[in-house]
Design an enzyme around this catalytic site. Structure first.
Site, PDB file in Angstrom:
ATOM      1  N   HIS A   1       0.829  -1.206   0.000  1.00 55.75           N
ATOM      2  CA  HIS A   1       0.000   0.000   0.000  1.00 55.75           C
ATOM      3  C   HIS A   1       0.869   1.265   0.000  1.00 55.75           C
ATOM      4  CE1 HIS A   1      -3.440  -2.551   0.395  1.00 55.75           C
ATOM      5  NE2 HIS A   1      -3.083  -2.969   1.609  1.00 55.75           N
TER       6      HIS A   1
ATOM      7  N   ASP B   1      -5.100  -8.156  -3.354  1.00 53.27           N
ATOM      8  CA  ASP B   1      -5.365  -7.935  -1.935  1.00 53.27           C
ATOM      9  C   ASP B   1      -6.671  -8.577  -1.480  1.00 53.27           C
ATOM     10  OD1 ASP B   1      -5.301  -7.041   0.644  1.00 53.27           O
ATOM     11  OD2 ASP B   1      -5.313  -4.915   0.181  1.00 53.27           O
TER      12      ASP B   1
END
Length: 454
Positions: free
Chosen positions: A276, A327
């Protein structure tokens, strides 16, 4: 030695599209030293398929690498899109699903999820795995039963896996795990290291490490996880600055940003990937870049959870290699992840062209594989692992552009639905859009997810 020749109508070779490519791969070992499942030769300018060649029409690219996955999150698709909420309310729904999983049900779900990935052209996955123990925290008879279920699932689905076994010890900066997190925790980093050391690498399997976040591993135990990975030259991943709340809490607890805290404890480096990396200071970006710590962007999850747009351009310019992951599996489509990184940046800056199609494909292939410890994958060249995927150029999404623009078409118009073939170690996993060992992937997903409903 057994050789198979694939004739590629169009192939993406590093930075350009070549028509008529003959790719020969070995599919069994040989005394002469040609490794199993590797590219033996690449010939360009082959206008017609050689006799006996397997014909792949469309654009063939190296296999896609999904560098960040939580397989069980696939069961949340649709459910967490009802109403509004935040990352933290989403997390409560995620915990509910996690509590219901057993080694058997996790195998069934992950097998279907990894088969969905294969249908999408993904040939390797980085599984960020923290669901270790039974509900309440008691270990299974085999303390790695859940991790072994994931490894077995990837093998049946036909893709490579890097099991990023995750240290998750705290509910936040030293606080004890809450009741949901007891399944995740080994108690200490030393006990985590003892358990994960029993996992063995094998064909198609790498074992790496992960720090769930600076919230979930106390500062004085970060170095233990980092040393375990360094001693084994293994990948090390960490959720990093996904939420501003994490940054604020870290500053309050340590007077440092999460990136500064990781640097202080020896976590950053060329085998480390921050996942991220959304809310960073200029100093954080400089630390990540100067240490060549990688960045895994997960744009479809980051937008689904309203996390924000990370500074991917600045990170890459500073020296941080970029990879991509799906993810939470709001969708499983690495082509969408690649274009979303560019399109998000266009929205943020109101300018176009931050990455070429070739640069985005590199993030989705070679750099993703490298982040997972598969440095010999992600290219179509002699000696590389024979992992590749073919995208159709004659669908309603991809028909029309000139063949020389096939890479741009793939990145900016194609979807996972346009993948026709996926080959891993020189062998077809998906042929003409059908998975060889899980012929009804949709049914397998529906059944395994239904089994988890309360």
């Amino acid at each position: 030695m057994s050789l198979t020749t694939y004739w590629l109508e169009h192939a993406w070779l590093d930075t350009n599209v070549e028509p008529g490519v003959a790719l020969t791969v070995s599919t069994s070992g040989s005394a002469a030293g040609t490794p199993d499942g590797r590219v033996a030769s690449v010939r360009t300018g082959v206008d017609t398929p050689p006799p006996g060649a397997v014909v792949l029409r469309g654009l063939t690219i190296p296999g896609l690498s999904n560098a960040h996955s939580h397989a069980f999150h696939r069961a949340l698709r649709g459910t967490v899109q009802v109403g509004s909420g935040t990352f933290w309310t989403w997390r409560e729904v995620m915990y509910t699903v996690a509590q219901r999983l057993t080694p058997d049900s996790y195998f069934a779900l992950a097998r279907a999820v990894y088969a969905e990935m294969a249908l999408a052209g993904i040939t390797s996955v980085g599984e960020f795995h923290y669901l270790h123990h039974a509900p309440g925290g008691s270990p299974y008879a085999d303390p790695n039963a859940m991790g072994e279920a994931l490894i077995a699932a990837a093998a049946e689905a036909g893709i490579r896996i890097t099991l990023l076994d995750t240290a998750y010890l705290s509910s936040g900066f030293g606080a004890a795990p809450d009741r949901h997190q007891l399944r995740f925790s080994d108690g200490t980093a030393e006990k985590w290291a003892e358990r994960v050391s029993a996992l063995k690498e094998r064909d198609g399997v790498r074992v790496g490490a992960a720090i769930h976040s600076v919230r979930a591993v106390p500062a004085d135990q970060l170095a233990t996880v980092a040393r375990w990975a360094q001693d084994r030259e293994a990948p090390l991943h960490v959720h990093l600055s996904e939420q501003t709340a994490e940054n604020d809490a870290c500053l309050a607890a340590h007077g440092l940003t999460p990136t500064q805290l990781l640097a202080e404890h020896g976590v950053l480096g060329p085998r480390t990937t921050g996942v991220h990396n959304t809310h960073l200071t200029d100093g954080d970006i400089a630390l990540l870049g100067s240490s060549t710590t990688g960045t895994c962007m997960c744009p479809t999850t980051e937008r689904d959870l309203a996390d924000g747009i990370g500074p991917a351009v600045a990170l890459q310019r500073a020296g941080s290699p970029l990879s991509l992951g799906s993810d939470s599996h709001a969708v499983i489509d690495l082509l969408e992840e690649a274009r979303a990184m560019e399109l998000n940046e266009r929205l943020r800056t109101r300018t176009r062209g931050h990455w070429t199609a070739a640069a985005l494909l590199r993030a989705a292939t070679a750099d993703g594989h490298a982040a997972l410890g598969w440095a010999d994958a992600g290219t179509l060249e002699a000696g590389a692992l024979a992992d590749f995927t073919t995208i159709a150029l004659d669908t309603v999404r991809t028909a029309g552009p000139l063949p020389r623009l096939a890479a741009e078409t793939a990145v900016f118009a194609a979807s996972a639905a346009d993948v026709r073939h996926t080959v891993v170690a020189g062998r077809h996993v998906v042929r003409d859009g059908v998975h060889h060992s899980v012929p009804d992937v949709a049914g397998a997903l529906a059944d395994s997810i239904a089994a988890l409903r309360g």
